[in-house]
Design a protein around this motif. Structure first.
Motif, PDB file in Angstrom:
ATOM      1  N   GLU A  16       0.843  -1.221   0.000  1.00 54.59           N
ATOM      2  CA  GLU A  16       0.000   0.000   0.000  1.00 54.59           C
ATOM      3  C   GLU A  16       0.870   1.261   0.000  1.00 54.59           C
ATOM      4  O   GLU A  16       0.613   2.214  -0.722  1.00 54.59           O
ATOM      5  N   GLU A  17       1.913   1.235   0.873  1.00 53.84           N
ATOM      6  CA  GLU A  17       2.710   2.470   1.052  1.00 53.84           C
ATOM      7  C   GLU A  17       3.592   2.772  -0.165  1.00 53.84           C
ATOM      8  O   GLU A  17       4.129   3.868  -0.288  1.00 53.84           O
ATOM      9  N   GLY A  18       3.659   1.830  -1.089  1.00 51.24           N
ATOM     10  CA  GLY A  18       4.495   2.025  -2.286  1.00 51.24           C
ATOM     11  C   GLY A  18       3.718   2.536  -3.487  1.00 51.24           C
ATOM     12  O   GLY A  18       4.289   2.705  -4.570  1.00 51.24           O
ATOM     13  N   VAL A  19       2.409   2.761  -3.330  1.00 51.91           N
ATOM     14  CA  VAL A  19       1.611   3.245  -4.469  1.00 51.91           C
ATOM     15  C   VAL A  19       0.846   4.494  -4.032  1.00 51.91           C
ATOM     16  O   VAL A  19       0.146   4.482  -3.021  1.00 51.91           O
ATOM     17  N   ILE A  20       0.985   5.572  -4.796  1.00 56.50           N
ATOM     18  CA  ILE A  20       0.265   6.812  -4.480  1.00 56.50           C
ATOM     19  C   ILE A  20      -0.817   7.015  -5.526  1.00 56.50           C
ATOM     20  O   ILE A  20      -0.539   7.162  -6.722  1.00 56.50           O
ATOM     21  N   LEU A  21      -2.075   6.995  -5.055  1.00 61.88           N
ATOM     22  CA  LEU A  21      -3.206   7.138  -5.980  1.00 61.88           C
ATOM     23  C   LEU A  21      -3.924   8.481  -5.804  1.00 61.88           C
ATOM     24  O   LEU A  21      -4.589   8.965  -6.718  1.00 61.88           O
ATOM     25  N   GLU A  25      -1.526  13.947  -3.302  1.00 62.28           N
ATOM     26  CA  GLU A  25      -0.202  13.429  -2.908  1.00 62.28           C
ATOM     27  C   GLU A  25       0.699  13.174  -4.115  1.00 62.28           C
ATOM     28  O   GLU A  25       1.911  12.999  -3.973  1.00 62.28           O
ATOM     29  N   GLN A  26       0.085  13.147  -5.309  1.00 64.40           N
ATOM     30  CA  GLN A  26       0.893  12.925  -6.526  1.00 64.40           C
ATOM     31  C   GLN A  26       1.546  14.206  -7.037  1.00 64.40           C
ATOM     32  O   GLN A  26       2.440  14.172  -7.882  1.00 64.40           O
ATOM     33  N   PHE A  28       3.820  16.415  -6.304  1.00 60.88           N
ATOM     34  CA  PHE A  28       5.271  16.559  -6.473  1.00 60.88           C
ATOM     35  C   PHE A  28       5.765  15.792  -7.707  1.00 60.88           C
ATOM     36  O   PHE A  28       6.642  16.247  -8.431  1.00 60.88           O
ATOM     37  N   TYR A  29       5.160  14.623  -7.943  1.00 65.11           N
ATOM     38  CA  TYR A  29       5.677  13.702  -8.967  1.00 65.11           C
ATOM     39  C   TYR A  29       5.216  14.054 -10.381  1.00 65.11           C
ATOM     40  O   TYR A  29       5.779  13.574 -11.352  1.00 65.11           O
ATOM     41  N   VAL A  30       4.171  14.874 -10.507  1.00 65.74           N
ATOM     42  CA  VAL A  30       3.606  15.125 -11.851  1.00 65.74           C
ATOM     43  C   VAL A  30       3.897  16.541 -12.364  1.00 65.74           C
ATOM     44  O   VAL A  30       3.401  16.938 -13.415  1.00 65.74           O
ATOM     45  N   ASN A  31       4.706  17.289 -11.613  1.00 67.22           N
ATOM     46  CA  ASN A  31       5.109  18.632 -12.055  1.00 67.22           C
ATOM     47  C   ASN A  31       6.614  18.744 -11.896  1.00 67.22           C
ATOM     48  O   ASN A  31       7.196  18.122 -11.010  1.00 67.22           O
ATOM     49  N   ASP A  32       7.248  19.573 -12.736  1.00 71.90           N
ATOM     50  CA  ASP A  32       8.690  19.756 -12.529  1.00 71.90           C
ATOM     51  C   ASP A  32       8.946  21.002 -11.675  1.00 71.90           C
ATOM     52  O   ASP A  32       8.054  21.829 -11.482  1.00 71.90           O
ATOM     53  N   ALA A  43      -0.851   6.234 -11.502  1.00 75.99           N
ATOM     54  CA  ALA A  43      -0.333   5.910 -10.155  1.00 75.99           C
ATOM     55  C   ALA A  43       1.144   6.249 -10.092  1.00 75.99           C
ATOM     56  O   ALA A  43       1.858   6.146 -11.088  1.00 75.99           O
ATOM     57  N   VAL A  44       1.579   6.674  -8.899  1.00 73.84           N
ATOM     58  CA  VAL A  44       3.018   6.783  -8.641  1.00 73.84           C
ATOM     59  C   VAL A  44       3.391   5.509  -7.899  1.00 73.84           C
ATOM     60  O   VAL A  44       2.787   5.190  -6.871  1.00 73.84           O
TER      61      VAL A  44
END
Ligand code: FAD
Ligand code: MLT
Ligand code: ZN
Length: 469
Positions: A16-21, A25-26, A28-32, A43-44
């Motif tokens: 669970e803790e390894g997937v960000i849906l 919370e996503q 940070f990961y979807v913008n530069d 999913a991250v």
């Protein structure tokens, strides 16, 4: 495969803790970090080890789900950001943080791809060795991201790019198979050099999961100096003189134009200026050695004779490490100061060192004729021929004018780079930023070879689609 089934299988693999849906919370990961690249993701996923990366990739291979590898997300070319479709997975290496072995006899360090660069440097220091890759983002970029972009930075003059610092790699292929090439050998001529295919491939061929890096003798310390000069050509001549006088002790030679330094003093570090007077160009020079005896005198002597000959106008040699740190803070602050000052149209270019000064004269003329109101921010690692020839546009420029200005500037500057036999992407990578321009500046033979390699390793085109190629 339905999205729900896909994400529950991801959770089955990494927990669970390894997937960000959750989209919040996503973020940070979807913008530069530059605010230029934005996307969405299904999913991250954050695997903890190579076996989990392999299982994730098998799942993505089966379901034909595109994957965007991500390290520290400090890249400058949009390579780690998913597209807007929401159909791509971001595979972050930020939980793969183990340093497996530091071998001071073989002078090697073996680590997971998600280890932060500063932690690698620290682990080398702990056994009295040195890992020379050094850049402004070293506290947050990962060694996997450094490999994927073949990062450069300030140590290239003496030690080379990330490619030159790498002996072995481990890579998970798009179908989930693991290539274990974690060998710490300085000679291995058993066929094609596969690691060199993945270094600089920007996540387009596979996921780099591990690395064997070269370590070097730890310098006993360093001596830094700050130089002011009227002409860029004098700065280049000084570089050659110092190379002749100091040989391999010359470990960095950075150039900053007056306007780049002014950005740092205005936006970040208002109080410190190494020289009493302003000059059109500055150089930050560093000597390092395993024996510090005579190093400061060597630099002082070379610089004094350059002043006596009228080559440079002023200089100051740092008297201690604290002064060195202050000088380097100015240099390393330029990236962040640029972000505060405006939108930079960046040109991360490489040129033969002998052409640098003439190139800059002609490029300045192009910008001043076509865009007289826009400040030129010119700085870089000129010891290895890498200029950051950036042009600032105001923060409130309309999106359409920004697009038009960027396209026109890129074309004119990059055409000039090509006339000088240079490269339009020296160290930051191609990503989405330079992807379309690449076709204009690379020969069809080179493009054919790159596309053939991509098809052979990633036939279903699931690795970082839309980046690089
Ligand atoms: P990310 O930004 O996460 O990813 C970069 C690219 O690599 C993407 O295409 C991504 O898909 C791919 N990737 C990441 N990890 C992997 C992996 N494990 N396997 C496969 N593909 C992967 N760069 C320089 O070269 N020189 C500099 O001097 C320099 N100075 C900088 C200064 C500042 C202040 C900042 C913010 C950045 C600077 N950079 C510089 C740019 C950046 O730090 C480098 O490009 C760095 O190598 C990126 O590492 P990362 O882990 O953040 O990678
Ligand atoms: C640096 O050398 O500081 C960066 O690579 C340049 C940049 O931010 O454009
Ligand atoms: Zn740089």
């Amino acid at each position: 495969m339905k999205q729900k089934e896909f994400t529950s299988r991801l959770i089955h693999v990494v927990g669970e803790e390894g997937v960000i849906l959750n989209p919040a919370e996503q973020e940070f990961y979807v913008n530069d970090w530059l605010g230029k690249a934005h996307g969405r993701t299904v999913a991250v996923v954050r695997p903890r080890n190579t076996a989990e990366v392999s299982a994730v990739m098998r799942l993505c291979h089966q379901s034909q789900t595109p994957v965007v590898p991500q390290g520290g997300n400090t890249g400058m070319s949009g390579g780690a950001t998913p597209d807007m479709s929401g159909a791509q997975v971001v595979l972050s290496l930020n939980r793969m943080k183990r340093i497996h072995e530091v071998d001071p006899v073989n002078n090697t360090l073996t680590a997971d791809a998600g280890v932060i660069l500063a932690e690698i440097q620290q682990a080398a220091r702990a056994v009295d060795r040195y890992f020379p890759l050094s850049l402004g983002a070293e506290g947050s970029c990962t060694i996997g991201g450094n490999l994927a972009t073949n990062a450069g930075g300030t140590g290239v003059l003496r030690y080379g790019n990330t490619r030159d610092l790498t002996l072995g790699l481990e890579v998970v292929l798009p179908d989930g198979r693991i290539w274990n090439g974690l060998r710490g050998l300085r000679k291995d001529n058993t066929g094609y050099d596969l690691k060199d295919l993945f270094i600089g491939s920007e996540g387009s061929l596979g996921i780099i999961t591990g690395v064997v890096l070269k370590l070097f003798a730890a310098p006993a310390g360093r001596v830094s100096a700050w130089v002011g000069a009227k002409e860029l050509t004098s700065v280049v001549t000084l570089l050659n003189r110092l190379q002749a006088a100091c040989g391999p002790r010359l470990s960095a030679f950075e150039m900053m134009s007056e306007s780049s330094l002014a950005l740092v003093t205005r936006h970040l570090d208002g109080h410190f200026s190494p020289l009493n007077q302003a000059y059109p160009y500055y150089a930050l020079i560093e000597l390092a050695d395993t024996n510090l005896n005579g190093l400061q005198e060597m630099l002082q002597e070379a610089l004094t004779s350059a002043i006596d000959d009228g080559l440079i106008d002023d200089c100051v040699v740092a008297m201690n490490e604290a002064q060195s740190v202050s000088m380097w803070r100015l240099r390393e602050g330029i990236s962040m100061a640029q972000v505060k000052a405006g939108k930079a149209v960046k040109h991360d270019i490489a040129l033969p060192i002998s052409s640098l000064a003439t190139f800059v004269k002609e490029a300045d003329q192009i910008v001043m004729n076509g865009f007289p109101d826009l400040p030129i921010i010119n700085f870089g690692h000129i010891g290895d021929g890498n200029l950051h020839y950036n042009v600032l546009v105001p923060l409130d420029i309309s999106p359409s004018l920004y697009k038009e200005t960027t396209a026109e500037l890129n074309k004119r500057i990059h055409d000039l780079v090509t006339q000088f036999n240079g490269s339009i992407s020296a160290e930051h990578g191609v990503g989405t930023l330079r992807r379309d321009e690449l076709k204009r500046y690379k020969s069809s033979v080179e493009m054919d070879l790159m596309n053939a390699i991509k098809r052979a390793i990633d036939p279903n085109q699931i690795m970082n689609p839309g980046k690089l190629l």
